[in-house]
Design an enzyme around this catalytic site. Sequence first.
Site, PDB file in Angstrom:
ATOM      1  N   ASP A 288       0.843  -1.205   0.000  1.00  0.00           N
ATOM      2  CA  ASP A 288       0.000   0.000   0.000  1.00  0.00           C
ATOM      3  C   ASP A 288       0.877   1.254   0.000  1.00  0.00           C
ATOM      4  OD1 ASP A 288      -2.380   1.391  -0.115  1.00  0.00           O
ATOM      5  OD2 ASP A 288      -2.812   1.237   2.025  1.00  0.00           O
TER       6      ASP A 288
ATOM      7  N   ASN B 114       1.006   7.318   2.918  1.00  0.00           N
ATOM      8  CA  ASN B 114       1.764   6.419   3.791  1.00  0.00           C
ATOM      9  C   ASN B 114       3.246   6.746   3.813  1.00  0.00           C
ATOM     10  OD1 ASN B 114      -0.448   5.058   4.640  1.00  0.00           O
ATOM     11  ND2 ASN B 114      -0.293   3.410   3.128  1.00  0.00           N
TER      12      ASN B 114
END
Length: 286
Positions: free
Chosen positions: A139, A144
């Site tokens: 991901d 992130n």
Amino acid sequence: MSSRIKRSPHDFVFKEELGNGSYSRVYKAVDRSDPQRVYAVKVCSKRHIIHENKVKYVTIEKNTLNLLARANHPGIVKLHSTFHDEENLYFVLDFAAGGELLSLLNRVGKFTEPCARHFIAQLIDTTEFIHSQGVIHRDLKPENVLLHRDGRLMVTDFGTATNITKENTEGGASFVGTAEYVSPELLLYNQCQFASDVWALGCMLYQFIEGVPPFRGENELHTFEKIVALEYPWANNNKGGVVSLVRRILTLDPSQRPSLTSIKQDKWFEQVDWRNREALWKGIWQ
Ligand code: ADE
């Protein structure tokens, strides 16, 4: 790394919320015994984790962060300790004062080529390290990626990572991750490989230069259709080297997609000395 003495929520003064997910909230927190020490504490509600069937993800995140923290790589948010009380699980993480890379990108619109090169070079180095530990992040995206106080990038959120063990070399997978960065092999064949993280890095490099991710439809289905059709626009065709690098990375067939080693040798990275770790890991605000 986990400290020997188990800590508790009372060891910290909780400050503002930094972010939240479906079953967790992240708070800035100051160590009561040493106020110079500032952390980001991820608080996961036990009730929510169980109710939403997320036990597996939380366990993966803890194990992966523990595994990766041992090497002290500059590009990974470090897990300092974990503890729990009746209500919650707590992850004590490095505090990234610069917040999410996505917020910075949205504030400035696009990155200049030298800035995009510096950032993506750090992300390539970090992804290479993650892969060397047998882990696929699954991901990778600008939400992130966090900015340390000194401006270097740190990858976070290993809740959807997978560890490729000897028994599990193919990484059969159901959809995890974020629509815009998901790889064609996951959509078409339910496969997740190291090359799937490389795809996400290609999407991020495009986004650094163009300001928006390459594949974005009105809804997830449209986004998926664009990904498997390799349909993405270039607002401005004047960017020579970076355009051809992104084109190379965004190859539908994962077995034909360039490896990180090959990407590092691309002409666009000519000025990057990959062995000079000090230069590579220099923060933008240092
Ligand atoms: N938001 C989510 N995680 C964070 C962290 N570790 N530091 C700062 N902001 C965050």
